[in-house]
Design a protein around this motif. Structure first.
Motif, PDB file in Angstrom:
ATOM      1  N   MET A  17       9.683   4.304   0.481  1.00 27.29           N
ATOM      2  CA  MET A  17       8.744   4.732  -0.547  1.00 27.29           C
ATOM      3  C   MET A  17       9.196   4.131  -1.864  1.00 27.29           C
ATOM      4  SD  MET A  17       7.671   8.581   0.521  1.00 27.29           S
ATOM      5  CE  MET A  17       6.228   8.538  -0.571  1.00 27.29           C
ATOM      6  N   SER A  18       8.225   3.738  -2.651  1.00 29.07           N
ATOM      7  CA  SER A  18       8.538   2.961  -3.850  1.00 29.07           C
ATOM      8  C   SER A  18       7.716   3.433  -5.035  1.00 29.07           C
ATOM      9  CB  SER A  18       8.219   1.478  -3.611  1.00 29.07           C
ATOM     10  OG  SER A  18       8.828   0.987  -2.443  1.00 29.07           O
ATOM     11  N   TRP A  19       8.240   3.099  -6.193  1.00 27.31           N
ATOM     12  CA  TRP A  19       7.493   3.220  -7.437  1.00 27.31           C
ATOM     13  C   TRP A  19       7.249   1.815  -7.976  1.00 27.31           C
ATOM     14  CZ3 TRP A  19       5.215   7.472  -9.290  1.00 27.31           C
ATOM     15  CH2 TRP A  19       5.647   8.728  -8.835  1.00 27.31           C
ATOM     16  N   TYR A  20       6.010   1.548  -8.314  1.00 28.69           N
ATOM     17  CA  TYR A  20       5.614   0.316  -8.972  1.00 28.69           C
ATOM     18  C   TYR A  20       5.021   0.685 -10.331  1.00 28.69           C
ATOM     19  CZ  TYR A  20       6.004  -2.553  -4.723  1.00 28.69           C
ATOM     20  OH  TYR A  20       6.468  -3.249  -3.636  1.00 28.69           O
ATOM     21  N   ARG A  21       4.897  -0.299 -11.188  1.00 24.09           N
ATOM     22  CA  ARG A  21       4.207  -0.083 -12.446  1.00 24.09           C
ATOM     23  C   ARG A  21       3.404  -1.311 -12.826  1.00 24.09           C
ATOM     24  NH1 ARG A  21       9.424   0.123 -16.607  1.00 24.09           N
ATOM     25  NH2 ARG A  21       9.938  -2.128 -16.535  1.00 24.09           N
ATOM     26  N   GLN A  22       2.369  -1.069 -13.600  1.00 30.63           N
ATOM     27  CA  GLN A  22       1.528  -2.163 -14.075  1.00 30.63           C
ATOM     28  C   GLN A  22       1.167  -1.918 -15.525  1.00 30.63           C
ATOM     29  OE1 GLN A  22      -1.977  -2.971 -11.722  1.00 30.63           O
ATOM     30  NE2 GLN A  22      -2.058  -5.060 -12.486  1.00 30.63           N
ATOM     31  N   GLN A  43       1.177  -8.228 -14.125  1.00 29.61           N
ATOM     32  CA  GLN A  43       1.122  -7.955 -12.694  1.00 29.61           C
ATOM     33  C   GLN A  43       1.870  -6.665 -12.367  1.00 29.61           C
ATOM     34  OE1 GLN A  43       2.631 -11.505 -10.713  1.00 29.61           O
ATOM     35  NE2 GLN A  43       0.543 -12.239 -10.406  1.00 29.61           N
ATOM     36  N   ARG A  44       1.460  -6.058 -11.291  1.00 23.28           N
ATOM     37  CA  ARG A  44       2.162  -4.873 -10.817  1.00 23.28           C
ATOM     38  C   ARG A  44       3.558  -5.293 -10.345  1.00 23.28           C
ATOM     39  NH1 ARG A  44      -1.166  -0.674  -7.155  1.00 23.28           N
ATOM     40  NH2 ARG A  44      -2.557  -1.096  -8.919  1.00 23.28           N
ATOM     41  N   GLU A  45       4.566  -4.507 -10.723  1.00 23.99           N
ATOM     42  CA  GLU A  45       5.932  -4.856 -10.371  1.00 23.99           C
ATOM     43  C   GLU A  45       6.661  -3.667  -9.753  1.00 23.99           C
ATOM     44  OE1 GLU A  45       8.281  -5.861 -13.818  1.00 23.99           O
ATOM     45  OE2 GLU A  45       7.879  -3.962 -14.824  1.00 23.99           O
ATOM     46  N   LEU A  46       7.598  -4.002  -8.879  1.00 25.92           N
ATOM     47  CA  LEU A  46       8.425  -2.976  -8.247  1.00 25.92           C
ATOM     48  C   LEU A  46       9.416  -2.418  -9.251  1.00 25.92           C
ATOM     49  CD1 LEU A  46       9.445  -1.481  -5.692  1.00 25.92           C
ATOM     50  CD2 LEU A  46      10.980  -3.428  -5.333  1.00 25.92           C
ATOM     51  N   VAL A  47       9.507  -1.103  -9.312  1.00 27.82           N
ATOM     52  CA  VAL A  47      10.458  -0.435 -10.194  1.00 27.82           C
ATOM     53  C   VAL A  47      11.653   0.082  -9.405  1.00 27.82           C
ATOM     54  CG1 VAL A  47      10.803   1.496 -11.779  1.00 27.82           C
ATOM     55  CG2 VAL A  47       8.632   0.223 -11.805  1.00 27.82           C
ATOM     56  N   ALA A  48      11.380   0.811  -8.334  1.00 25.38           N
ATOM     57  CA  ALA A  48      12.458   1.405  -7.542  1.00 25.38           C
ATOM     58  C   ALA A  48      11.955   1.682  -6.136  1.00 25.38           C
ATOM     59  CB  ALA A  48      12.951   2.697  -8.189  1.00 25.38           C
ATOM     60  N   ARG A  49      12.891   1.677  -5.194  1.00 25.58           N
ATOM     61  CA  ARG A  49      12.548   1.897  -3.789  1.00 25.58           C
ATOM     62  C   ARG A  49      13.630   2.746  -3.143  1.00 25.58           C
ATOM     63  NH1 ARG A  49      10.564  -3.278  -1.232  1.00 25.58           N
ATOM     64  NH2 ARG A  49       8.595  -2.472  -2.079  1.00 25.58           N
ATOM     65  N   ILE A  50      13.195   3.629  -2.264  1.00 25.33           N
ATOM     66  CA  ILE A  50      14.131   4.399  -1.456  1.00 25.33           C
ATOM     67  C   ILE A  50      13.756   4.240   0.003  1.00 25.33           C
ATOM     68  CG2 ILE A  50      12.826   6.582  -1.725  1.00 25.33           C
ATOM     69  CD1 ILE A  50      15.648   7.975  -1.796  1.00 25.33           C
ATOM     70  N   PHE A  51      14.757   3.941   0.814  1.00 26.53           N
ATOM     71  CA  PHE A  51      14.546   3.677   2.225  1.00 26.53           C
ATOM     72  C   PHE A  51      14.818   4.940   3.033  1.00 26.53           C
ATOM     73  CE2 PHE A  51      14.015  -0.832   1.711  1.00 26.53           C
ATOM     74  CZ  PHE A  51      14.727  -1.131   0.564  1.00 26.53           C
ATOM     75  N   THR A  52      14.365   4.914   4.280  1.00 24.94           N
ATOM     76  CA  THR A  52      14.588   6.055   5.153  1.00 24.94           C
ATOM     77  C   THR A  52      16.065   6.405   5.234  1.00 24.94           C
ATOM     78  OG1 THR A  52      12.651   5.427   6.455  1.00 24.94           O
ATOM     79  CG2 THR A  52      14.182   6.987   7.457  1.00 24.94           C
ATOM     80  N   SER A  53      16.899   5.368   5.187  1.00 20.53           N
ATOM     81  CA  SER A  53      18.352   5.558   5.262  1.00 20.53           C
ATOM     82  C   SER A  53      18.913   6.278   4.041  1.00 20.53           C
ATOM     83  CB  SER A  53      19.040   4.203   5.378  1.00 20.53           C
ATOM     84  OG  SER A  53      18.821   3.438   4.202  1.00 20.53           O
ATOM     85  N   GLY A  54      18.129   6.305   2.987  1.00 19.48           N
ATOM     86  CA  GLY A  54      18.609   6.857   1.725  1.00 19.48           C
ATOM     87  C   GLY A  54      19.058   5.804   0.738  1.00 19.48           C
ATOM     88  N   GLY A  55      19.161   4.578   1.197  1.00 18.82           N
ATOM     89  CA  GLY A  55      19.504   3.497   0.300  1.00 18.82           C
ATOM     90  C   GLY A  55      18.427   3.285  -0.742  1.00 18.82           C
ATOM     91  N   THR A  56      18.838   2.767  -1.883  1.00 14.39           N
ATOM     92  CA  THR A  56      17.903   2.575  -2.985  1.00 14.39           C
ATOM     93  C   THR A  56      18.023   1.170  -3.562  1.00 14.39           C
ATOM     94  OG1 THR A  56      19.512   3.457  -4.568  1.00 14.39           O
ATOM     95  CG2 THR A  56      17.925   5.014  -3.626  1.00 14.39           C
TER      96      THR A  56
END
Length: 115
Positions: A34-39, A44-57
């Motif tokens: 799951m991720s947060w993007y911003r525009q 352009q829309r850009e990735l801000v942060a992501r968290i993986f199922t594993s808990g990694g970010t």
């Protein structure tokens, strides 16, 4: 049907904090990430942060040390804690959930940082 509902945006002054929430229908562990993007306007829309199922970010360089992504599986909610906000953080922030072959987006929440 996956639904993502963001909340927590608003108008703040530079240096202040906000916490965004993204509530998902169903378990957040059903998504690979799951991720947060911003525009921002005109950008352009850009990735801000992501968290993986594993808990990694993972974070964009521009927000490292200021933003923190986290999750509460019991509430099926992902958060974005934003500290030391800057005017250049002004944008519509979107939540995204990923499954193999599919991405799902929320409707976005506006964050405005005044100088």
């Amino acid at each position: 049907q996956v639904q993502l509902v963001e909340s927590g945006g608003g108008l703040v002054q530079a240096g202040e904090s906000l916490r965004l929430s993204c509530a998902a229908s169903g378990s957040i562990f059903s998504f690979n990430a799951m991720s947060w993007y911003r525009q921002a306007p005109g950008k352009q829309r850009e990735l801000v942060a992501r968290i993986f199922t594993s808990g990694g970010t993972a974070y964009a360089d521009s927000v490292k040390g200021r933003f923190t992504i986290s999750r509460d599986s019991a509430k099926s909610t992902v958060y974005l804690q934003m500290n030391s906000l800057k005017p250049e953080d002004t944008a519509v922030y979107y939540c995204r959930a990923d499954r193999p072959g599919n991405n799902y987006w929320g409707q976005g929440t506006q964050v405005t940082v005044s100088s």
